[in-house]
Design a protein around this motif. Structure first.
Motif, PDB file in Angstrom:
ATOM      1  N   UNK A   1       1.090  -1.183  -0.006  1.00 39.37           N
ATOM      2  CA  UNK A   1      -0.085   0.048  -0.027  1.00 39.37           C
ATOM      3  C   UNK A   1       0.838   1.136   0.015  1.00 39.37           C
ATOM      4  N   UNK A   2       0.393   2.267  -0.649  1.00 34.93           N
ATOM      5  CA  UNK A   2       0.940   3.624  -0.909  1.00 34.93           C
ATOM      6  C   UNK A   2       0.912   4.104   0.484  1.00 34.93           C
ATOM      7  N   UNK A   3       2.212   5.033   1.061  1.00 32.20           N
ATOM      8  CA  UNK A   3       2.009   5.526   2.121  1.00 32.20           C
ATOM      9  C   UNK A   3       2.429   7.147   1.979  1.00 32.20           C
ATOM     10  N   UNK A   4       1.861   7.982   3.025  1.00 30.61           N
ATOM     11  CA  UNK A   4       2.044   9.435   2.831  1.00 30.61           C
ATOM     12  C   UNK A   4       3.617  10.014   2.673  1.00 30.61           C
TER      13      UNK A   4
ATOM     14  N   UNK B   1     -10.365  -6.912   2.317  1.00 26.59           N
ATOM     15  CA  UNK B   1      -9.693  -8.177   1.866  1.00 26.59           C
ATOM     16  C   UNK B   1     -10.280  -9.470   2.559  1.00 26.59           C
ATOM     17  N   UNK B   2     -10.682  -9.332   3.774  1.00 20.66           N
ATOM     18  CA  UNK B   2     -11.095 -10.393   4.617  1.00 20.66           C
ATOM     19  C   UNK B   2     -12.634 -10.416   4.418  1.00 20.66           C
TER      20      UNK B   2
ATOM     21  N   UNK C   1      -4.946  -0.432  -6.553  1.00 20.29           N
ATOM     22  CA  UNK C   1      -3.583  -1.398  -6.524  1.00 20.29           C
ATOM     23  C   UNK C   1      -4.467  -2.662  -5.876  1.00 20.29           C
ATOM     24  N   UNK C   2      -5.296  -2.582  -5.072  1.00 20.00           N
ATOM     25  CA  UNK C   2      -5.738  -3.886  -4.523  1.00 20.00           C
ATOM     26  C   UNK C   2      -7.046  -4.436  -5.406  1.00 20.00           C
ATOM     27  N   UNK C   3      -7.144  -3.751  -6.527  1.00 19.95           N
ATOM     28  CA  UNK C   3      -8.457  -4.054  -7.264  1.00 19.95           C
ATOM     29  C   UNK C   3      -9.792  -4.029  -6.567  1.00 19.95           C
TER      30      UNK C   3
END
Length: 177
Positions: A13-16, A61-62, A86-88
């Motif tokens: 995941x993208x972070x700041x 996701x869960x 990114x995670x669709x």
């Protein structure tokens, strides 16, 4: 920072780029999801003060049925949208004030509350959640704060189920009866 489990497991995941957004550490995130692991699938989730969106994305996701992401920061909203892509995944991502959103948001089964630590928002947010009673029966609110911070008392029909400490972080599981 990665998705720990589920359909998007392992996605980075993208972070700041700055420290205006404080993502939950991987260890604390994993602990939160160990605590609520049986309370996610098929549920409606609110990621309030979404930041990077990692909590809501982990819930999707869960197997969460729906997640709504809310953050006042334009940068945070962009990061959440990028991370969902990114995670669709797709989900509503709203740039708005948390207290305003809570006034007319509908009911949720699980709420993540993690405002900036020194913002003074814990009390008004928990009061607003109580005032509009936005949790379904059996719903859970997971609050993250500094370990030495005393969260405000919650009112019926909410109660503190348990508090957990992880170094400098305290998690509080609040349940709706």
């Amino acid at each position: 920072m990665r998705v720990v489990s589920g359909s998007a497991r392992g996605k980075r995941l993208k972070t700041p780029e700055n420290y205006d957004i404080r993502p939950t550490t991987d260890n604390v995130k994993e602990s939160i999801f160990n605590i609520i692991q049986f309370d996610i699938e098929g549920r409606r989730v609110l990621d309030l003060f979404a930041g990077t969106g990692q909590m809501g994305i982990e819930a999707l996701s869960r197997g969460a049925a729906e997640v709504v992401f809310v953050d006042a920061s334009k940068e945070a909203v962009k990061i959440v949208k990028d991370n969902l892509k990114t995670c669709g995944m797709s989900a509503p991502v709203l740039q708005c004030d948390a207290l305003s959103y809570l006034k007319n948001c509908g009911k949720f089964d699980l709420i993540f509350v993690d405002p900036p630590y020194d913002s003074g928002l814990y009390q008004p947010v928990l009061e607003q959640i109580n005032a509009v009673d936005i949790c379904n029966e059996g719903g859970i609110i997971m609050c993250e704060c500094r370990a030495n911070y005393a969260l405000p008392e919650v009112q019926e029909p909410y109660s503190v189920a348990k508090e957990y400490r992880y170094g400098k972080v305290k998690l509080c599981k609040i349940v709706r009866k």
